[in-house]
Structure formats: C-alpha cells, structure tokens
Write an enzyme that holds these catalytic residues in place. Structure first.
Site, mmCIF file in Angstrom:
data_model
loop_
_atom_site.group_PDB
_atom_site.id
_atom_site.type_symbol
_atom_site.label_atom_id
_atom_site.label_comp_id
_atom_site.label_asym_id
_atom_site.label_seq_id
_atom_site.Cartn_x
_atom_site.Cartn_y
_atom_site.Cartn_z
ATOM 1 N N LYS A 44 45.966 14.785 -38.435
ATOM 2 C CA LYS A 44 45.804 16.058 -39.144
ATOM 3 C C LYS A 44 47.034 16.937 -38.903
ATOM 4 O O LYS A 44 47.834 16.660 -37.994
ATOM 5 C CB LYS A 44 44.530 16.758 -38.652
ATOM 6 N N TYR A 272 68.759 41.132 -30.469
ATOM 7 C CA TYR A 272 67.902 42.321 -30.678
ATOM 8 C C TYR A 272 67.372 42.875 -29.364
ATOM 9 O O TYR A 272 66.896 42.124 -28.502
ATOM 10 C CB TYR A 272 66.686 41.942 -31.535
HETATM 11 C C1 LIG Z 1 41.671 17.172 -33.478
HETATM 12 C C2 LIG Z 1 40.483 16.374 -33.186
HETATM 13 C C3 LIG Z 1 40.570 15.234 -32.381
HETATM 14 C C4 LIG Z 1 41.824 14.852 -31.613
HETATM 15 O O1 LIG Z 1 41.889 15.638 -30.450
HETATM 16 P P1 LIG Z 1 43.076 15.451 -29.390
HETATM 17 O O2 LIG Z 1 42.725 16.373 -28.290
HETATM 18 O O3 LIG Z 1 44.324 15.875 -30.109
HETATM 19 O O4 LIG Z 1 43.106 14.027 -29.010
HETATM 20 C C5 LIG Z 1 39.445 14.438 -32.245
HETATM 21 N N1 LIG Z 1 38.287 14.778 -32.850
HETATM 22 C C6 LIG Z 1 38.164 15.888 -33.603
HETATM 23 C C7 LIG Z 1 36.868 16.207 -34.215
HETATM 24 C C8 LIG Z 1 39.242 16.735 -33.772
HETATM 25 O O5 LIG Z 1 39.095 17.842 -34.496
#
Ligand SMILES: *Cc1c(COP(=O)(O)O)cnc(C)c1O
Length: 379
Positions: A44, A272
C-alpha cells in the site's frame, strides 16, 4: 511514481533508489520467521514510498504468494503494471467500488453488511459464479473490522451472499510490544471467532493476524498467512526493535548531489530564521532536496548526511526545495554525491535516525518521500 518520458529525464539529481535484492532478502527473512505460513507483501501507499510495482515483483520472486493494498486504485495500478498475483484489499471502499473490485480481480475484505450486500449485488448482476472475500474482525485494534458483538450478525449474513469466504483476519494493535499481553488476548478472541464461523459451516482456508512485528516477534500469530509491510522494506516495525537485529536490510537510499558550495566565515548564519551559525571558517554545501521532497523540516539541525564517505551535519532550516550541509575544512564540489538516507561507502544513515529526530516512526518517513522524487529500482 513513473519516470518522465526518456526525452525529458529528470534534471535534478535528487532520487530514491530501491535495492530490490534487499527486498528479496527481507522477504526471505520474513518467510523463515513465518514457518509454514504463506506470505503476503503489503505494498500500500506505493510500496511504503518505494514504488509498489517493483517491490511487488521482487517480493513475489522471493516467494510471497499474495500482495495487499489499502485502496482499490492501488490494486488497479498493480494490475495495470502487469502483476497477476492475488491482491487483497485491506479496507472496505465505498459500496460503489464493488464493480471496480471485480473488474480488477481484487480480493475484498468485508466487515460490514452494507458492503457485503453491495458486493453480492454486483456479483449477481454480472452473473459471476462467486467471488473470494476475506472477513475482518476487530479483536482489539479498534480501527476497522466487525466488532466482536457484530460478528454473529455478519456471519449469518454471509450465507446469503454469492461469495467464497477464503480468508478470515484480524489486526494486532501492539505486536511490537512483546511484553504486553494484548497480542495473546487478541489471538484468543480470534480463535473464538473462528469457532463461531465453523459452527455455521464457514471454514476459511486462510486465517491471518500478523503484521511485520507479529511475524518477527510472535511465532504463534503466523497462522496461515502473514501480512508484512515495513519489514519487507528492511525498516523497523517499532522504535524499540531495530531492523538490523532481525537481519533485515534497508532497501532505500535517498540520494542527491551538491548543487552549490561556498566558503563562509565563522559566525555566518544559514537559512531561514538563522537557527545555525558556522562554528568556524569553513565550507557549506547546498543540496536540492527539501521538505517538498519529504525531508521533514523538523530534521533541521538534528541529522547527518553523508558526503565523501563521512557524516556531516545538516545545518540551518530545511527549506521547501533545498537544504544545507556543514563540511568544515572539506571543500565540497558541485555534482558530488550526497546521501540523505542509506549507504555511502562504509557510512550509513538509517530511516530510524530521521524518525527518532522528529518523533515519528520509520513508516511515516518512508511514505513521506514525495512523488516529486523519482524512484529508481535496481538489483
Ligand atoms: C499496513 C498493514 C499491514 C502491514 O503492517 P506492517 O507493520 O507494515 O508490517 C498488515 N495488515 C494491515 C491490515 C495493514 O493495514
């Protein structure tokens, strides 16, 4: 993000390099930790900023069997890139997305009757035999998933749908804190849900609960499938657990080069707000990377970068497009490589260093490298 057309290559040297050999190595480390469970690579948010399609391909080469994304659009992009592995959607989109899920052959997660009904209606309208789904229950995460009190109603409804309940899953809230009892409690509740499903003749082939921390720290959470994101990228699942300790390798490097160099007198103020002044006569380099690229403004005066194989402090405020580096007596040359994250010769800057400097987690730093920075995968 995709690279610009070849006739207009990036002119700016700032880029994010992704070592696909490291991705494959990390997937193998996770598969070993997962025992007999299958491995779902979570890609994702454009593969946690690394470029989803390249990471997905590497993860599958290394033995992952599934991919997971948060959005329908992310799943569609993987299909457009030619990936044909099963792609699990980790959250329910609006009911109107049901047709797009079927078009892209994504595996939806279902946790509300409303969404399940919409999906079922689309399946019937299209005269599809059945569609695989995964049910998600909230055993203690407190985010999405059918609440424990609503599980029976959801399971009862499933019988009316033209679906194959291939999976049943939950998400762990504190898997990165192995001393907490939460994970064991969540797994016990999950076992109850599995029983309630079995009582109705629903026996999913894929039970899953573990994220990266669950996979690395709770062998009993691996079940049939592990859903690993952050560790695939070689980053730490928790501020208290260092990635290298698990044998993981950070896959990303953020690289730029010196765009401007000047010699300054002791006391010269930089950037800045004049928050930093040269401690002596010496050299200051400018690099074309700033907070619009994902270098958090809060790292100003708090992190090092690598130049000429050595650590140098990032000085003065990070600006939108540029940042400054104190090089002391070393004269920086325009065009020389500067590494913001990752390796240069023997030196290394971890994503955790930035995360610690700004009080966040590796996830947010990696996702924060903006779309303006071209991704270059190799290996
Ligand atoms: C993002 C996510 C994962 C992966 O989690 P990590 O901590 O990055 O391994 C797994 N399951 C769900 C439902 C998630 O939203």
């Amino acid at each position: 993000m995709s690279l610009p057309p070849p006739e207009r290559p990036p002119l700016r040297p700032t880029r994010l390099e992704v070592d696909l050999a490291a991705i494959r190595h990390n997937v193998q480390v996770l598969r070993r930790a997962a025992g007999t469970a299958a491995m779902c690579a979570v890609v994702k948010a454009d593969g946690y900023g690394h470029g989803a399609a390249d990471v997905a391909r590497a993860a599958l080469e290394a033995g992952a069997s599934h991919l997971a994304v948060a959005l329908v659009e992310e799943g569609e992009a993987l299909r457009d890139a030619g990936l044909d592995a099963p792609i699990l959607l980790l959250s329910e989109p609006a009911p109107i997305a049901a047709d797009r899920i079927l078009d892209a052959d994504l595996v939806p997660t279902v946790y509300t009757v409303a969404f399940g009904d919409a999906l079922d209606a689309a399946v019937r309208r299209r005269r599809v035999d059945s569609v695989p789904i995964h049910l998600c229950v909230d055993t203690g995460m407190g985010r999405v998933g059918a609440p424990m009190d609503d599980v029976d109603a959801l399971l009862d409804r499933v019988a009316r749908w033209q679906v194959d309940v291939e999976g049943l899953w939950t998400h762990l809230a504190r898997a990165d804190e192995p001393e907490e009892s939460t994970t064991a409690e969540q797994l016990a509740r999950f076992a109850q849900v599995r029983q309630r499903a079995a009582d109705r003749g629903i026996t999913p082939r894929l039970l899953h609960a573990a994220n990266s921390a669950g996979t690395l720290l709770h062998p009993d959470a691996a079940l049939d499938l592990v859903r690993c994101g952050i560790a695939v990228y070689g980053l730490s699942p928790s501020p208290d657990q260092r990635a290298a300790g698990f044998g993981l390798r950070q896959a990303l490097r953020v690289v730029t080069s010196v765009s401007f160099a000047k010699r300054v007198r002791a006391g010269t103020a930089i950037s800045y707000g004049h928050t930093w002044r040269a401690p002596a006569d010496g050299w200051v380099a400018t690099v074309p990377a700033g907070y619009a690229d994902g270098v958090p403004r809060l790292v100003s005066n708090r992190v090092d970068v690598l130049y000429d194989g050595a650590r140098r402090p990032l000085v003065g405020r990070v600006t939108m497009d540029q940042s400054m580096i104190w090089c002391g007596d070393t004269q920086p040359r325009t065009g020389d490589e500067v590494v913001l994250l990752g390796a240069q010769q023997e030196a290394f800057i971890t994503v955790d260093e930035w995360a610690d400097a700004v009080g966040t987690i590796s996830y947010e730093i990696a996702c924060g490298i903006s779309a303006r920075v071209p991704r270059i995968a190799y290996g």
